[in-house]
Design an enzyme around this catalytic site. Sequence first.
Site, mmCIF file in Angstrom:
data_model
loop_
_atom_site.group_PDB
_atom_site.id
_atom_site.type_symbol
_atom_site.label_atom_id
_atom_site.label_comp_id
_atom_site.label_asym_id
_atom_site.label_seq_id
_atom_site.Cartn_x
_atom_site.Cartn_y
_atom_site.Cartn_z
ATOM 1 N N HIS A 108 -4.292 3.592 5.523
ATOM 2 C CA HIS A 108 -4.127 4.117 6.893
ATOM 3 C C HIS A 108 -2.632 4.287 7.222
ATOM 4 O O HIS A 108 -2.195 5.367 7.632
ATOM 5 C CB HIS A 108 -4.789 3.138 7.876
ATOM 6 C CG HIS A 108 -4.699 3.525 9.317
ATOM 7 N ND1 HIS A 108 -5.749 4.086 10.007
ATOM 8 C CD2 HIS A 108 -3.682 3.428 10.211
ATOM 9 C CE1 HIS A 108 -5.378 4.316 11.256
ATOM 10 N NE2 HIS A 108 -4.126 3.922 11.410
ATOM 11 N N GLU A 109 -1.864 3.243 7.013
ATOM 12 C CA GLU A 109 -0.437 3.309 7.356
ATOM 13 C C GLU A 109 0.300 4.264 6.422
ATOM 14 O O GLU A 109 1.275 4.904 6.826
ATOM 15 C CB GLU A 109 0.189 1.906 7.333
ATOM 16 C CG GLU A 109 -0.445 0.904 8.307
ATOM 17 C CD GLU A 109 -0.512 1.374 9.763
ATOM 18 O OE1 GLU A 109 0.311 2.226 10.164
ATOM 19 O OE2 GLU A 109 -1.403 0.900 10.506
HETATM 20 ZN ZN ZN Z 1 -2.997 4.346 13.139
#
Ligand code: ZN
Length: 507
Positions: A269-270
Amino acid sequence: VSASTNEQAFADLKERLSRLSDLGRIGRVLGWDQQVMMPPGGAAARAEQLGTLGRIAHEALIDDEVGRLLEQLSGYEESLPHDSFEASLIRVARRDYEKASRVPPALSADIARAASLGHQAWLEARAESDFARFMPALERNLELKHRYVECFEPAGEAYDVLLDDFEPEMTTGEVRQVFDRLKEELVPLIAAVRDSADAVDGALAQGPFPVERQPAAVVAILTPLGFDESSWRLDPTAHPFASGSGLTDIRITTRYLEDALMGVFAGIHEFGHGLYEHGSAPELDRTPLCGGVSLGLHESQSRLWENLVGRSRPFWRRFFAVLRDAFPEALGSADADGFYRAVNKMQPSLIRVEADEVTYNLHVILRFELEQELLADRIALADLPQEWNARMDEYLGIEVPDDAQGVLQDVHWSGGIFGYFPTYALGNVMSVQIWEALRRDLTDVDDQIEAGDFAPMREWLRERLHQHGRKFTPQETLERCAGSRIDPEPYLGYLRTKVADVYGVAA
Ligand code: ZN
């Protein structure tokens, strides 16, 4: 006005804006350091440093000379193509300048102070699961939000002003339209999945995953995606985030848990956030045009990598072996297909940040609705926990046992942050619009993912989306990238297909 006068004024403006960009990036490094490296004893001094930096940056932005240069350059701006670097820089700088100039410094200071006090009150209230303890701080934050809204003399709904800070130029009405459609489809879909929850065994995703082996496994997965140590860092933190100080200094964090794969999925995600920041065109560097255009589009990128890529079948055909080799105790006798289903198990739960792809949106919609009602004084603060719990039952069919796991779970309201939550679900919606456009252009994406070849996807995203930075409004940016403004239908279609695939429930 002569051409050379315009060029000189533009150069002056750009120079001032580059200093502002540097100040912003210094703040990001201080913020990163605070969460990754700093001993707790540094907190008080760091708060002063960030406060000082914020004041210097604010004063530099609303400087009369910036206003004078922007005014002088308005004719020049009109003479240039809308998508040129110069016209875009003047347009976006003007928007930033006008918004910042409307809020009196004393009100900004009150808001910052109330946020800091609110955070402390929230920590105590959450620890004791006692909403009443948080109420005075929340009331103060709301009162200041009303004063903030008044600075902008909104033409439409008051909530538009708050939303605009995170999703520029999108209106509450537009969001409501998208969310009403999601609600209409997802509430019954969730009820159907709830009844067949046992059809998927989620145990494979519950470890044990010894924490000391996780960082190497995460790097082994992120490296083919595009993480490389000459421009990226990965560190552990309590709350995962993405930051950095420039186009080739991207810092992401994740959180390692023994009984879940948050380390992997938060890492992916990051990475998606980081890749967006990494991809601004070099000419935008050290200007306000550099970086992601809105929180919603930022979240579309993190969600695209986390869910559309990272929770797909071809992805785990490629990478399951990495995890099985790292965690033979938990995964030694499993296969990629069973693992794919386990990491896509859908089940209504209490906590937003732990929610699956389908139920997550209802957590967000609930907050969006309550924020508007609070702002319009349609519900009394004291009734907020009951309202929260009633909606959790209505949308997700679950009972909230206490306020710590209900209305007190998120940090946002303690810091006076209203209008932010909707961007999480808007990001989900836009991620699928972008994904479908990408798949129309790159016809063998599944094969590329399974082969571990992510360069064509990265290149497409850079070319169609990332390189534009903040040059256009979020919806213009989406239109250039995906061919249309926000539309919930592709996302709903995606979720129906996925539920059918994972659960064998009719789509
Ligand atoms: Zn996010």
